[in-house]
Motif scaffolding. Sequence first.
Motif, PDB file in Angstrom:
ATOM      1  N   CYS A 135      86.358  44.392  58.548  1.00 48.10           N
ATOM      2  CA  CYS A 135      85.364  44.814  59.148  1.00 48.10           C
ATOM      3  C   CYS A 135      84.170  44.490  58.659  1.00 48.10           C
ATOM      4  CB  CYS A 135      84.871  46.059  59.926  1.00 48.10           C
ATOM      5  SG  CYS A 135      86.845  46.191  61.027  1.00 48.10           S
ATOM      6  N   ASP A 136      83.303  45.288  57.585  1.00 50.40           N
ATOM      7  CA  ASP A 136      82.499  44.251  57.004  1.00 50.40           C
ATOM      8  C   ASP A 136      82.236  42.932  56.784  1.00 50.40           C
ATOM      9  OD1 ASP A 136      81.499  46.967  57.419  1.00 50.40           O
ATOM     10  OD2 ASP A 136      81.148  47.154  55.499  1.00 50.40           O
ATOM     11  N   TYR A 137      82.424  42.348  56.437  1.00 48.84           N
ATOM     12  CA  TYR A 137      82.668  40.183  55.676  1.00 48.84           C
ATOM     13  C   TYR A 137      83.307  40.212  56.747  1.00 48.84           C
ATOM     14  CZ  TYR A 137      82.626  41.738  51.139  1.00 48.84           C
ATOM     15  OH  TYR A 137      82.506  41.654  49.449  1.00 48.84           O
ATOM     16  N   ALA A 138      84.016  40.466  57.811  1.00 48.05           N
ATOM     17  CA  ALA A 138      84.084  39.557  58.917  1.00 48.05           C
ATOM     18  C   ALA A 138      83.077  39.498  59.630  1.00 48.05           C
ATOM     19  CB  ALA A 138      85.030  40.345  60.225  1.00 48.05           C
ATOM     20  N   GLN A 139      81.530  40.408  59.905  1.00 45.91           N
ATOM     21  CA  GLN A 139      80.561  40.245  60.452  1.00 45.91           C
ATOM     22  C   GLN A 139      79.773  39.437  59.266  1.00 45.91           C
ATOM     23  OE1 GLN A 139      78.807  43.891  61.699  1.00 45.91           O
ATOM     24  NE2 GLN A 139      76.766  43.925  61.477  1.00 45.91           N
ATOM     25  N   HIS A 140      79.762  40.089  57.932  1.00 40.53           N
ATOM     26  CA  HIS A 140      79.368  38.961  56.750  1.00 40.53           C
ATOM     27  C   HIS A 140      78.922  37.519  56.729  1.00 40.53           C
ATOM     28  CE1 HIS A 140      78.412  42.459  55.203  1.00 40.53           C
ATOM     29  NE2 HIS A 140      78.864  42.882  53.842  1.00 40.53           N
ATOM     30  N   MET A 141      80.004  37.264  57.932  1.00 37.68           N
ATOM     31  CA  MET A 141      80.228  35.754  57.617  1.00 37.68           C
ATOM     32  C   MET A 141      79.625  34.645  58.387  1.00 37.68           C
ATOM     33  SD  MET A 141      84.598  34.353  57.749  1.00 37.68           S
ATOM     34  CE  MET A 141      84.831  36.191  58.261  1.00 37.68           C
ATOM     35  N   PHE A 142      78.694  35.694  59.379  1.00 38.02           N
ATOM     36  CA  PHE A 142      77.692  35.127  60.437  1.00 38.02           C
ATOM     37  C   PHE A 142      76.095  35.255  59.821  1.00 38.02           C
ATOM     38  CE2 PHE A 142      80.992  36.983  63.225  1.00 38.02           C
ATOM     39  CZ  PHE A 142      80.387  35.926  64.549  1.00 38.02           C
ATOM     40  N   VAL A 143      75.830  36.012  58.471  1.00 39.73           N
ATOM     41  CA  VAL A 143      74.893  36.151  57.633  1.00 39.73           C
ATOM     42  C   VAL A 143      74.793  35.621  56.425  1.00 39.73           C
ATOM     43  CG1 VAL A 143      73.552  37.824  56.752  1.00 39.73           C
ATOM     44  CG2 VAL A 143      74.709  38.399  58.728  1.00 39.73           C
ATOM     45  N   PHE A 144      76.099  35.137  55.891  1.00 39.14           N
ATOM     46  CA  PHE A 144      75.720  34.939  54.564  1.00 39.14           C
ATOM     47  C   PHE A 144      77.065  33.337  54.230  1.00 39.14           C
ATOM     48  CE2 PHE A 144      75.076  39.245  53.864  1.00 39.14           C
ATOM     49  CZ  PHE A 144      74.284  39.486  53.773  1.00 39.14           C
ATOM     50  N   THR A 145      76.106  32.478  52.825  1.00 41.14           N
ATOM     51  CA  THR A 145      77.192  31.453  53.261  1.00 41.14           C
ATOM     52  C   THR A 145      79.145  32.057  53.088  1.00 41.14           C
ATOM     53  OG1 THR A 145      76.089  30.705  51.096  1.00 41.14           O
ATOM     54  CG2 THR A 145      75.557  30.074  53.181  1.00 41.14           C
TER      55      THR A 145
END
Length: 915
Positions: A377-387
Amino acid sequence: MLTTLNFAQSHFFTLPNGLKIMHCPIEDASTSYVSMAVKAGHFYDPKSCEGLAHLLEHGLFLGSEQLPQPNSINDLIERHGGAINAWTGTEYANYHFHCHNVALPALLPAFADMLQTPLLNVEALSKEIQSIEAEFQFKRKDDLRRLYQIHKETCNPEHPFSKFSVGNASIFEQMPLSDLQAALKQHHEQYYCASNMALCIFSALPFEPLRELIAHTFGSVPAGKPAPDNWPPLYLDQHKGIQISIVPLQSARRMIVTFPLPALHNDFKVKPLDYISHLLGDEGEGSLLAYLKGRNWVTNLIAGSGIEGDDYKDFNVSFQLTGDGLNHRLEILEALFDYVRLIGESLDEPWRYQEKAKLHSLAYQHEENPKLMPLACDYAQHMFVFTFDEIKMLRSEPDSFDRATLEQALSLFNPDNIRVKTIAQGLPTDRQCKHYDACYGIDPLPDTVKAALYKPQRHSALYLPPPNPYLGTDYQLVAQEADYALPQKIKHQDGLACWFAQDHQFNSPKGDIYFSFDAEAFTQNLEAVAAKRIWLACLNDALQAKYYRAEIAGLHYRLYGHQAGFSLHTRGFTNQQMKLAAQLLSALHTEQPSREQFELRKAMQLQSLQNSLLNKPTNRLFSRMSVLIQRSTQAPIDLIKAVEKCSYEHMLMVSQQALDKYYLESFVHGNWTAAEATAFADDVAHANPNASGSPLSRQVSRLPAGTTLYHKVPSEHEDCAVVLYLQAPSSSLMDTVMCLVLEQILSAPFFNTLRTQKQLGYVVGTGYVPHNQHPGMSFYIQSPNHSPDHILSEITGFLFEQMQEVDFYRAYWETIQHNLLKQLEERDLSLSMKSQRLWISLGTADYEFNRNKQLAECVRGLSFNEIKTYANQIAERTLFGELVLFAAGKFDELDCSKGQRVDDIATFKNLTPCF
């Protein structure tokens, strides 16, 4: 272990419609984890219908084009060994599930259908509104939820964080259901598009077929437009430099100092907030906590938590205050800012940062059993913030010491940039928050206070930590010794038994050491149990500062009470763990709490016990169930009186009697040699000459079959709650397996019928509930709208009807059997989990260490006709013992005329025999 996740080999791609995808391979795993993040959290609620995003999240489970029945997606995924859930946060909603690898190709299209073609049926929505209303009512007396609402009302009202995120019936029923349905569909169409979605999958399935499956499944999602995120500031100047006074429901004294920051938590190279929280949250000698505890102003401190989003972060320093500390808040704030000054000066000594980086690297390198679903879940959201390239680096150690970055971060920790919340009874307030009616007040911090904090008094007792003496340089694996793959008794004498097993599975430089002290003096009566609780609390307090360095070096310990005495458990790196365990064992015999420690810990025990009486009704019923069934467990209501009576002299006397004679059992498991374990066992025996007692039994109350016992638990909550506990006639393999099987069979239909269809309450469920390894099943409902009589009637009506009609589930038996076998035969997920399983086996005298294997063989050989026969016996209500626990809330009491009501705990235990 972390090596099962290969972030460096992750695959990333973006579909033509804009949907971002991450696939992280998991080595040798049979389960896949899937998470879809949608930029459609409550920030995007229309002001006219706050909570709409939350209602839409619920609505997506109410049926879709391919699976039109409510919760069909849940049932489908559960039949494939998994589970699905969702949450609605601030900026994002998240939908996630796990399942067997082989089922993923079939389940992913169903997941996509749920997300893209929800039916949002009006009748189903009407029921779900009542479910959200029950959820809202359930949380109305939750102090954390009340605190969160006050937070919303004291920030910038133009920022979407200020919106009420949950929703309730009064909001949703302001418009006709048809209009609400239209609003949901419009919201879904606008935000549930590929531009606002990111999919993360952790799976051992090969990437190329998975890529094709994802492209085929999600390629048709409309591209849509990215959701806006140009929010106004979360706090304006008038929302900083303030103090907020809050009156809680529970007995509590806290001060939370908040530093509003930009998104510094997203700096993954330097991680400045990790370094600052590492030092501010230090608990060793010279730390801020140690100093404030020494002044008897605080009992605990947590640094670094707080709300965060894509472009904001609250850094909280939370103090649990004593009564005296409540009157010395200014001095506590001065000490905090003095310690911030010390951190700034430490930038001349970069070794502390480098030591923290090494600790960080060791923690990730040897991490055990990371929770993969939350991580996905964290990494799904990270894709909006990080390359995509940055995402591969997020769990790496900090890149380098960067003084300028750290100085810039510390510059924001200033007195003009703080919000101070004080939470305690009796504070002056002048307003109530919406929805939860919590009382609070707001005042500016006086200029004199801010001036004092800019130039805080220097405290000689405050100093930064020295180099960590527990940080090892050698984390090598020892040679395996075949004779110790399972626990072997390496020392045995009257009053003492020492066991050892070597890790042959995880190849980790870690281990666990357990000690159990059965001390009869601690079990004589309620007063002895109260003395034990306070004594253990005093010991933990005394050990905290001395051994905090070990904690942050990956050597953890826990000292806690159990039914027959107390236990000590150490875990982590084997390097120096035996040294730590020996030091802690010595402290048990040599540390003598002071009278001041006693008074403080006694007061905290009373506060904790009194607060437990304000827990949610269902929690209170399960707690009371343990008290009634486990003979040596005591109820908080009884312990309060015993703790109040306990004197310092009595505590010392009882603890000394306990240490004069006890039975000691120890277990060493992990990366040690037999020679090391044997030498350690000799040292343990030498250091414990008073280990001369006998093991104490853990008796279980035997409920009578054919008769229902009733027990009322007082509760301040308005909801009613009922728990029906069915106790198996024995702890045999067959009775245990039948409880496991029938609870699995009935779990989903119980929830779907009584919560989803009949809307009896927000808290509805079942559980397999063993007490000291004796099996049983529980069925429970907490309701704001129905009486105990109605709830119990619904539970028993459903349960015993289903037991008689269990043949209906014959078609599901193969799937249920497969899932149970997978659970029972699943390898231990971590070294610590295996250590705990082996330790429990020792405690129950299971010296073959294969009970799960025996249970699996029993499940494998079970026919559905045997299940049907057994269920029919339960339906006749002559096989299992029955206990009904209830809290009446605002309703009339339960009619107990069909059985025997026994409310007094002592009478209940005297009435029932023991297994």
